[in-house]
Design an enzyme around this catalytic site. Structure first.
Site, PDB file in Angstrom:
ATOM      1  N   LYS A 115      15.004 -30.571 -39.757  1.00 16.08           N
ATOM      2  CA  LYS A 115      13.952 -29.634 -40.320  1.00 16.08           C
ATOM      3  C   LYS A 115      12.774 -29.065 -39.991  1.00 16.08           C
ATOM      4  O   LYS A 115      11.830 -29.253 -39.162  1.00 16.08           O
ATOM      5  CB  LYS A 115      13.863 -29.698 -41.644  1.00 16.08           C
ATOM      6  CG  LYS A 115      14.650 -28.834 -42.445  1.00 16.08           C
ATOM      7  CD  LYS A 115      15.054 -28.903 -44.148  1.00 16.08           C
ATOM      8  CE  LYS A 115      16.174 -28.614 -44.563  1.00 16.08           C
ATOM      9  NZ  LYS A 115      16.456 -29.225 -46.041  1.00 16.08           N
ATOM     10  N   LYS A 194      25.492 -20.387 -36.140  1.00 23.81           N
ATOM     11  CA  LYS A 194      25.607 -20.998 -37.802  1.00 23.81           C
ATOM     12  C   LYS A 194      24.753 -19.448 -38.508  1.00 23.81           C
ATOM     13  O   LYS A 194      23.502 -19.704 -37.967  1.00 23.81           O
ATOM     14  CB  LYS A 194      25.093 -21.979 -38.651  1.00 23.81           C
ATOM     15  CG  LYS A 194      25.226 -22.312 -39.625  1.00 23.81           C
ATOM     16  CD  LYS A 194      24.444 -23.498 -39.961  1.00 23.81           C
ATOM     17  CE  LYS A 194      24.033 -23.725 -41.300  1.00 23.81           C
ATOM     18  NZ  LYS A 194      23.721 -24.008 -42.235  1.00 23.81           N
ATOM     19  N   LYS A 197      20.348 -18.828 -43.617  1.00 22.09           N
ATOM     20  CA  LYS A 197      18.599 -17.730 -44.294  1.00 22.09           C
ATOM     21  C   LYS A 197      17.156 -18.119 -42.863  1.00 22.09           C
ATOM     22  O   LYS A 197      16.685 -17.299 -42.680  1.00 22.09           O
ATOM     23  CB  LYS A 197      17.742 -18.680 -45.272  1.00 22.09           C
ATOM     24  CG  LYS A 197      18.443 -18.249 -46.821  1.00 22.09           C
ATOM     25  CD  LYS A 197      18.168 -18.890 -48.430  1.00 22.09           C
ATOM     26  CE  LYS A 197      19.572 -19.919 -48.551  1.00 22.09           C
ATOM     27  NZ  LYS A 197      19.126 -21.533 -49.164  1.00 22.09           N
TER      28      LYS A 197
HETATM   29  P1  ADP Z   1      20.575 -22.393 -45.344  1.00 22.95           P
HETATM   30  O1  ADP Z   1      21.035 -22.664 -43.610  1.00 22.95           O
HETATM   31  O2  ADP Z   1      21.307 -21.143 -45.035  1.00 22.95           O
HETATM   32  O3  ADP Z   1      19.451 -22.511 -45.434  1.00 22.95           O
HETATM   33  P2  ADP Z   1      21.455 -24.138 -47.003  1.00 22.95           P
HETATM   34  O4  ADP Z   1      20.634 -25.693 -46.319  1.00 22.95           O
HETATM   35  O5  ADP Z   1      20.623 -23.913 -48.563  1.00 22.95           O
HETATM   36  O6  ADP Z   1      21.839 -22.929 -46.046  1.00 22.95           O
HETATM   37  O7  ADP Z   1      22.567 -24.352 -48.355  1.00 22.95           O
HETATM   38  C1  ADP Z   1      23.221 -24.202 -48.781  1.00 22.95           C
HETATM   39  C2  ADP Z   1      25.313 -25.295 -49.382  1.00 22.95           C
HETATM   40  O8  ADP Z   1      25.331 -23.628 -48.572  1.00 22.95           O
HETATM   41  C3  ADP Z   1      24.636 -25.578 -48.554  1.00 22.95           C
HETATM   42  O9  ADP Z   1      26.117 -26.608 -48.902  1.00 22.95           O
HETATM   43  C4  ADP Z   1      25.583 -25.605 -47.259  1.00 22.95           C
HETATM   44  O10 ADP Z   1      26.603 -26.734 -47.104  1.00 22.95           O
HETATM   45  C5  ADP Z   1      26.136 -24.628 -47.254  1.00 22.95           C
HETATM   46  N1  ADP Z   1      26.064 -23.425 -45.741  1.00 22.95           N
HETATM   47  C6  ADP Z   1      25.397 -23.257 -45.535  1.00 22.95           C
HETATM   48  N2  ADP Z   1      25.208 -22.526 -44.479  1.00 22.95           N
HETATM   49  C7  ADP Z   1      26.641 -22.012 -44.173  1.00 22.95           C
HETATM   50  C8  ADP Z   1      27.396 -21.403 -43.259  1.00 22.95           C
HETATM   51  N3  ADP Z   1      27.205 -20.397 -42.574  1.00 22.95           N
HETATM   52  N4  ADP Z   1      28.644 -21.792 -43.081  1.00 22.95           N
HETATM   53  C9  ADP Z   1      29.626 -23.054 -44.474  1.00 22.95           C
HETATM   54  N5  ADP Z   1      28.255 -23.078 -45.055  1.00 22.95           N
HETATM   55  C10 ADP Z   1      27.335 -22.843 -45.388  1.00 22.95           C
END
Ligand code: ADP
Ligand code: TRP
Length: 317
Positions: A115, A194, A197
């Site tokens: 991050k 991947k 957001k």
């Molecule tokens: P983002 O990357 O969209 O900010 P977060 O870090 O808030 O997502 O993740 C929230 C949950 O969703 C976590 O448990 C994370 O492992 C899961 N997650 C996020 N993106 C993916 C993805 N592309 N595939 C599978 N799981 C995901």
């Protein structure tokens, strides 16, 4: 728990609109299992403060995440839904863990390093993030934590916090385990990376049909193959290989047709969830009542655990 069921707990940060990666990676694995366990689903609003400094946005996202949980099929009678910031025992226990682990240990966290490398402010909350997450998990004697693969190290940090405490003050915390689903470990975004957001490559879970169609039409296709890999891997989340084979055979090389088929399948999948979400969205008192009950249940369990913790470390006279 007294009924012998194991404890299942997870949380999502209210840091933006949920996408299908969040759903298939974290929310669905929880929803599929929540009736078999003593289940708790948390809105990690204190964690979101590490990145979000806009009160109106935080409030909106928090309500949205709760509606997303309910819309996605969470039964409030089968799970406790609560807000982390409503249970002050989380930050209390996080502090205690922070006094047990070292700075070099926290410096090894990949999530923190990633991050900061991406330009996020290296605030002390972000640095201590794994100890707050450890508190979230350990306060409720959690057995299983369904999360995406990127959270695996955070589960290890929670196990380490439990073991540090148990070694110092006697057996108090259970050893939690993560649940990671291999097949949905990483849902690809519209650019093939991947879905996240922060990358602007998402298919929103509760978007309108139009928003979803636009996102699908943006999916990057590899012109050399007959089966567009990024379209197919999202399609596979909805249908089996056997169900998809005839379609992908018939429409070989016809990317637009395949994307249209994916849009229709996403729509059939999301429409009932969207309707349920709208029903809850138009009944705010019901949502407030669900949260109030969840916050109270979580608080009373957390306080019972903290009484034991305070006694063990000598915070009583
Ligand atoms: P983002 O990357 O969209 O900010 P977060 O870090 O808030 O997502 O993740 C929230 C949950 O969703 C976590 O448990 C994370 O492992 C899961 N997650 C996020 N993106 C993916 C993805 N592309 N595939 C599978 N799981 C995901
Ligand atoms: N760190 C998790 C994420 O970004 C969210 C989270 C906070 C969490 N506390 C938790 C997940 C406790 C599981 C258990 O996705």
């Amino acid at each position: 728990m007294s009924n012998g069921k194991k404890r299942l707990l997870t949380g999502l940060q209210p840091s933006g609109q949920l996408h299908i990666g969040n759903y298939f990676g974290a929310l669905k694995p929880f929803i599929d299992r929540h009736s078999e366990f003593e289940s708790m689903l948390m809105v990690a609003d204190y964690h979101a403060l590490t990145s979000l400094k806009n009160p109106a946005e935080l409030k909106k996202n928090t309500l949205d995440v709760v509606l997303d949980y309910l819309g996605a099929g969470l039964d409030p009678k089968e799970a406790v839904i609560f807000r982390q910031s409503e249970v002050s025992q989380h930050t209390e226990l996080a502090w205690i863990f922070e006094c047990l682990v070292t700075v070099p240990f926290l410096q090894q966290a990949h999530s923190y390093k990633d991050k900061v490398a991406k330009g996020m402010e290296a605030n002390a909350g972000l640095f201590n993030y794994p100890m707050l997450m450890a508190a979230d998990i350990l306060l409720y004697d959690t057995d299983l934590v369904p999360v995406g693969k990127d959270q695996a190290q955070h589960i290890e940090y929670a196990r380490e916090a439990a073991s540090k405490f148990n070694n110092a003050f006697g057996e108090t915390f259970k050893d939690p385990k993560g649940i990671f689903l291999e097949e949905v470990a990483t849902v690809p975004g519209t650019d093939g990376q991947k879905m996240s957001k922060s990358y602007g490559n998402t298919i929103p879970l509760f978007g309108t049909k139009d928003e979803i169609s636009k996102a699908v039409m943006r999916i990057v296709t590899d012109s050399s193959g007959e089966r567009p890999a990024n379209v197919y891997s999202i399609h596979r989340l909805l249908k089996s290989e056997a169900e998809l084979a005839p379609l992908y055979e018939e429409k070989k090389g016809k990317y637009k047709d395949l994307k249209e088929a994916l849009i229709e399948d996403l729509e059939s999948f999301i429409a009932p969830m969207r309707e349920r979400r709208e029903r809850y969205a138009s009944d705010r008192p019901a949502v407030d009542a669900i949260l109030k009950e969840g916050n109270e249940k979580a608080r009373s369990q957390a306080e019972a655990k903290m009484k034991v913790v305070r006694e063990k470390i000598g915070l009583t006279i």
